[in-house]
Scaffold this motif. Sequence first.
Motif, short mmCIF file in Angstrom:
data_model
loop_
_atom_site.label_atom_id
_atom_site.label_comp_id
_atom_site.label_asym_id
_atom_site.label_seq_id
_atom_site.Cartn_x
_atom_site.Cartn_y
_atom_site.Cartn_z
N HIS A 156 -37.04 32.11 65.33
CA HIS A 156 -37.18 31.79 63.91
C HIS A 156 -37.82 32.96 63.18
N TYR A 157 -37.34 33.21 61.99
CA TYR A 157 -37.99 34.18 61.12
C TYR A 157 -38.40 33.44 59.86
N THR A 158 -39.27 34.05 59.10
CA THR A 158 -39.67 33.47 57.83
C THR A 158 -39.39 34.48 56.73
N CYS A 159 -38.78 34.01 55.65
CA CYS A 159 -38.56 34.90 54.50
C CYS A 159 -39.94 35.28 53.95
N ASP A 160 -40.18 36.59 53.82
CA ASP A 160 -41.49 37.05 53.39
C ASP A 160 -41.73 36.83 51.90
N GLU A 167 -54.35 57.57 55.26
CA GLU A 167 -52.98 57.29 55.69
C GLU A 167 -52.12 56.88 54.51
N GLY A 168 -52.69 56.04 53.63
CA GLY A 168 -51.96 55.57 52.46
C GLY A 168 -51.54 56.70 51.54
N GLN A 169 -52.31 57.78 51.55
CA GLN A 169 -51.97 58.91 50.68
C GLN A 169 -50.86 59.76 51.27
N ASP A 189 -28.74 31.50 60.05
CA ASP A 189 -28.98 32.01 58.71
C ASP A 189 -28.82 33.53 58.65
N THR A 190 -28.32 33.99 57.52
CA THR A 190 -28.27 35.43 57.31
C THR A 190 -29.65 35.91 56.94
N ARG A 191 -30.07 36.93 57.60
CA ARG A 191 -31.41 37.46 57.35
C ARG A 191 -31.27 38.93 56.98
N TYR A 192 -32.02 39.33 55.98
CA TYR A 192 -32.01 40.73 55.57
C TYR A 192 -33.35 41.36 55.87
N GLU A 193 -33.30 42.60 56.29
CA GLU A 193 -34.54 43.35 56.52
C GLU A 193 -34.72 44.36 55.40
N VAL A 194 -35.91 44.44 54.90
CA VAL A 194 -36.24 45.46 53.90
C VAL A 194 -37.24 46.40 54.54
N LYS A 195 -36.93 47.68 54.51
CA LYS A 195 -37.89 48.68 55.00
C LYS A 195 -38.25 49.58 53.82
N VAL A 196 -39.51 49.72 53.60
CA VAL A 196 -39.98 50.57 52.50
C VAL A 196 -40.82 51.69 53.08
N PHE A 238 -43.41 49.72 55.27
CA PHE A 238 -43.49 48.26 55.29
C PHE A 238 -42.15 47.72 55.77
N ARG A 239 -42.18 46.55 56.39
CA ARG A 239 -40.94 45.91 56.83
C ARG A 239 -41.02 44.43 56.50
N TYR A 240 -39.99 43.90 55.85
CA TYR A 240 -39.99 42.50 55.46
C TYR A 240 -38.67 41.84 55.85
#
Length: 102
Positions: A3-7, A65-67, A18-25, A72-74
């Motif tokens: 199971h995955y959860t929509c973020d 690190e943030g600089q 279900d169709t699931r999409y991954e977003v990588k930023v 991110f992955r959703y």
Amino acid sequence: MIHYTCDLCGRTLRADQDTRYEVKVEVYAAYDPMEVTSDDLGKDPAGEIEDLLGQMKDMDAEELEGQVYKSFRYDLCPECQAAFLKDPLGKAMRQRTRFEHN
Ligand SMILES: [Zn+2]
């Protein structure tokens, strides 16, 4: 069953149905090729590195690190994927928020 959860909306997505999409930023500092000027050549590189290290001492690892680089992955359900594609940077949301404050 996996199971995955929509973020975004929290809907449960079943891997087999279900169709699931991954977003990588990825967010990272963009460096343009630098132009070396005669001013730069007169600078003291050791002194500049020392200054930089001095500035870094006051920052925590996460801030540093943030600089430099952050990723991110959703997981998204199809509805949220469609909404995300329309406005990936959340511009409409920002405009709405600004309007409400004024
Ligand atoms: Zn969703």
